[in-house]
Design a protein around this motif. Structure first.
Motif, PDB file in Angstrom:
ATOM      1  N   PRO A  84      -7.326  -0.391  -9.077  1.00 45.05           N
ATOM      2  CA  PRO A  84      -8.704  -0.812  -8.805  1.00 45.05           C
ATOM      3  C   PRO A  84      -8.986  -1.015  -7.312  1.00 45.05           C
ATOM      4  O   PRO A  84     -10.117  -1.249  -6.928  1.00 45.05           O
ATOM      5  N   TYR A  85      -7.934  -0.889  -6.481  1.00 47.86           N
ATOM      6  CA  TYR A  85      -8.092  -1.102  -5.047  1.00 47.86           C
ATOM      7  C   TYR A  85      -7.567   0.107  -4.291  1.00 47.86           C
ATOM      8  O   TYR A  85      -6.409   0.487  -4.434  1.00 47.86           O
ATOM      9  N   LEU A  86      -8.434   0.700  -3.481  1.00 44.03           N
ATOM     10  CA  LEU A  86      -8.054   1.825  -2.634  1.00 44.03           C
ATOM     11  C   LEU A  86      -8.472   1.509  -1.205  1.00 44.03           C
ATOM     12  O   LEU A  86      -9.449   0.802  -0.971  1.00 44.03           O
ATOM     13  N   THR A  87      -7.746   2.084  -0.268  1.00 44.13           N
ATOM     14  CA  THR A  87      -8.167   2.065   1.124  1.00 44.13           C
ATOM     15  C   THR A  87      -8.227   3.519   1.577  1.00 44.13           C
ATOM     16  O   THR A  87      -7.274   4.271   1.375  1.00 44.13           O
ATOM     17  N   VAL A  88      -9.361   3.904   2.151  1.00 44.77           N
ATOM     18  CA  VAL A  88      -9.551   5.277   2.606  1.00 44.77           C
ATOM     19  C   VAL A  88      -9.667   5.262   4.120  1.00 44.77           C
ATOM     20  O   VAL A  88     -10.496   4.537   4.680  1.00 44.77           O
ATOM     21  N   LYS A  89      -8.829   6.049   4.767  1.00 47.44           N
ATOM     22  CA  LYS A  89      -8.952   6.234   6.212  1.00 47.44           C
ATOM     23  C   LYS A  89      -9.455   7.650   6.426  1.00 47.44           C
ATOM     24  O   LYS A  89      -8.841   8.618   5.990  1.00 47.44           O
ATOM     25  N   ALA A  90     -10.608   7.774   7.057  1.00 49.10           N
ATOM     26  CA  ALA A  90     -11.243   9.062   7.303  1.00 49.10           C
ATOM     27  C   ALA A  90     -11.336   9.288   8.805  1.00 49.10           C
ATOM     28  O   ALA A  90     -11.854   8.448   9.533  1.00 49.10           O
ATOM     29  N   VAL A  91     -10.802  10.421   9.247  1.00 47.08           N
ATOM     30  CA  VAL A  91     -10.832  10.763  10.667  1.00 47.08           C
ATOM     31  C   VAL A  91     -11.341  12.191  10.835  1.00 47.08           C
ATOM     32  O   VAL A  91     -11.292  12.995   9.910  1.00 47.08           O
ATOM     33  N   TRP A 109       0.846  -1.203   0.000  1.00 48.25           N
ATOM     34  CA  TRP A 109       0.000   0.000   0.000  1.00 48.25           C
ATOM     35  C   TRP A 109       0.875   1.245   0.000  1.00 48.25           C
ATOM     36  O   TRP A 109       1.896   1.301   0.684  1.00 48.25           O
ATOM     37  N   SER A 110       0.449   2.250  -0.747  1.00 47.91           N
ATOM     38  CA  SER A 110       1.204   3.499  -0.837  1.00 47.91           C
ATOM     39  C   SER A 110       0.245   4.681  -0.638  1.00 47.91           C
ATOM     40  O   SER A 110      -0.800   4.749  -1.293  1.00 47.91           O
ATOM     41  N   LEU A 111       0.621   5.607   0.257  1.00 46.13           N
ATOM     42  CA  LEU A 111      -0.192   6.802   0.473  1.00 46.13           C
ATOM     43  C   LEU A 111      -0.167   7.630  -0.806  1.00 46.13           C
ATOM     44  O   LEU A 111       0.883   7.996  -1.305  1.00 46.13           O
ATOM     45  N   TYR A 112      -1.349   7.905  -1.350  1.00 48.95           N
ATOM     46  CA  TYR A 112      -1.467   8.597  -2.633  1.00 48.95           C
ATOM     47  C   TYR A 112      -2.037  10.001  -2.475  1.00 48.95           C
ATOM     48  O   TYR A 112      -1.760  10.878  -3.264  1.00 48.95           O
ATOM     49  N   ASP A 142     -14.684  18.999  10.646  1.00 48.83           N
ATOM     50  CA  ASP A 142     -13.429  18.784   9.928  1.00 48.83           C
ATOM     51  C   ASP A 142     -13.303  17.309   9.583  1.00 48.83           C
ATOM     52  O   ASP A 142     -13.860  16.450  10.267  1.00 48.83           O
ATOM     53  N   VAL A 143     -12.592  17.039   8.502  1.00 47.33           N
ATOM     54  CA  VAL A 143     -12.378  15.676   8.035  1.00 47.33           C
ATOM     55  C   VAL A 143     -10.968  15.594   7.464  1.00 47.33           C
ATOM     56  O   VAL A 143     -10.559  16.477   6.703  1.00 47.33           O
ATOM     57  N   THR A 144     -10.246  14.553   7.823  1.00 41.63           N
ATOM     58  CA  THR A 144      -8.951  14.285   7.201  1.00 41.63           C
ATOM     59  C   THR A 144      -9.056  12.958   6.464  1.00 41.63           C
ATOM     60  O   THR A 144      -9.432  11.948   7.056  1.00 41.63           O
ATOM     61  N   LEU A 145      -8.748  12.995   5.168  1.00 43.78           N
ATOM     62  CA  LEU A 145      -8.762  11.797   4.336  1.00 43.78           C
ATOM     63  C   LEU A 145      -7.336  11.385   4.009  1.00 43.78           C
ATOM     64  O   LEU A 145      -6.519  12.212   3.602  1.00 43.78           O
ATOM     65  N   SER A 146      -7.067  10.111   4.178  1.00 39.83           N
ATOM     66  CA  SER A 146      -5.816   9.501   3.722  1.00 39.83           C
ATOM     67  C   SER A 146      -6.217   8.376   2.781  1.00 39.83           C
ATOM     68  O   SER A 146      -6.922   7.448   3.180  1.00 39.83           O
ATOM     69  N   ILE A 147      -5.799   8.479   1.516  1.00 33.47           N
ATOM     70  CA  ILE A 147      -6.172   7.495   0.497  1.00 33.47           C
ATOM     71  C   ILE A 147      -4.916   6.747   0.064  1.00 33.47           C
ATOM     72  O   ILE A 147      -3.944   7.352  -0.383  1.00 33.47           O
ATOM     73  N   TYR A 148      -4.975   5.430   0.198  1.00 31.09           N
ATOM     74  CA  TYR A 148      -3.857   4.560  -0.148  1.00 31.09           C
ATOM     75  C   TYR A 148      -4.227   3.737  -1.381  1.00 31.09           C
ATOM     76  O   TYR A 148      -5.359   3.269  -1.500  1.00 31.09           O
ATOM     77  N   THR A 149      -3.271   3.568  -2.300  1.00 30.29           N
ATOM     78  CA  THR A 149      -3.488   2.717  -3.464  1.00 30.29           C
ATOM     79  C   THR A 149      -2.753   1.397  -3.253  1.00 30.29           C
ATOM     80  O   THR A 149      -1.684   1.354  -2.648  1.00 30.29           O
ATOM     81  N   TYR A 150      -3.352   0.343  -3.767  1.00 26.33           N
ATOM     82  CA  TYR A 150      -2.735  -0.980  -3.694  1.00 26.33           C
ATOM     83  C   TYR A 150      -1.678  -1.072  -4.788  1.00 26.33           C
ATOM     84  O   TYR A 150      -1.967  -0.856  -5.965  1.00 26.33           O
ATOM     85  N   THR A 151      -0.442  -1.379  -4.406  1.00 24.53           N
ATOM     86  CA  THR A 151       0.660  -1.455  -5.357  1.00 24.53           C
ATOM     87  C   THR A 151       1.197  -2.875  -5.498  1.00 24.53           C
ATOM     88  O   THR A 151       2.171  -3.089  -6.218  1.00 24.53           O
ATOM     89  N   GLY A 152       0.563  -3.821  -4.829  1.00 23.64           N
ATOM     90  CA  GLY A 152       1.009  -5.215  -4.897  1.00 23.64           C
ATOM     91  C   GLY A 152       0.623  -5.853  -6.214  1.00 23.64           C
ATOM     92  O   GLY A 152      -0.010  -5.244  -7.077  1.00 23.64           O
ATOM     93  N   ASP A 153       0.993  -7.113  -6.362  1.00 21.09           N
ATOM     94  CA  ASP A 153       0.739  -7.875  -7.583  1.00 21.09           C
ATOM     95  C   ASP A 153      -0.761  -8.146  -7.721  1.00 21.09           C
ATOM     96  O   ASP A 153      -1.391  -8.642  -6.792  1.00 21.09           O
ATOM     97  N   THR A 154      -1.318  -7.826  -8.884  1.00 14.91           N
ATOM     98  CA  THR A 154      -2.734  -8.091  -9.149  1.00 14.91           C
ATOM     99  C   THR A 154      -2.919  -9.072 -10.292  1.00 14.91           C
ATOM    100  O   THR A 154      -4.039  -9.309 -10.717  1.00 14.91           O
TER     101      THR A 154
END
Length: 170
Positions: free
Chosen positions: A47-54, A11-14, A122-134
């Protein structure tokens, strides 16, 4: 083959940004006093994202933060834009990652539309993209050895030819 979603190295922070309520009276916006609707200003290609919202002002009982939808470029212009939304929205969990999956056959690149609930200051979004083998590879998850298959096919053809000659000679 399955994805290695549990491996942090895949995973990479995008994208990372904090949004706050808007109180600028000069802005002609129906979302005055709210964070409002936002389009994340980057294009994604995974095609795969992970979103952390705080949110630093969220109450402890709040569990969800808002919605995201995939925004894609289409060839039909309507209202001065050629962007369309897929009619599927994801509910974002508050203070824990939310996995988003998108069909890469629909669009290779896309943006995200984000709409937090109005009660958030307030909202902080951190969006990570999947960089592993697909890649899916063969049934065992590895690559397919075409050279080995070709030699097997050649051997089968030879065996069949020999069998045909044997039957014809009887």
């Amino acid at each position: 083959m399955s994805l290695s979603l549990g491996n942090a190295a895949n995973w990479s922070l995008y994208y990372h940004e904090t949004f706050a309520k808007r109180y600028d009276i000069s802005v002609q916006d129906p979302d005055y006093g709210f964070i409002g609707e936002l389009v994340i200003p980057v294009l994604f290609d995974s095609p795969y994202l992970t979103v952390k919202a705080v949110s630093s002002t969220a109450k402890p009982t709040w569990k969800q933060l808002g919605y995201v939808k995939q925004k894609i470029r289409v060839g039909i212009e309507a209202g001065g834009t050629v962007d369309a939304f897929l009619n599927r929205r994801y509910l974002l969990s508050l203070n824990q990652p939310t996995l988003l999956t998108f069909d890469p056959n629909i669009a290779s690149t896309y943006a995200l539309w984000f709409r937090p609930f109005n009660w958030f200051d307030d909202v902080t979004l951190s969006i990570y993209t999947y960089t592993g083998d697909t890649s899916t590879g063969g049934s065992s998850g590895g690559s397919v050895d075409l050279t080995g298959i070709q030699s097997d096919v050649t051997a089968i053809k030879t065996d069949v030819s020999n069998l045909v000659e044997l039957i014809a000679g009887e």
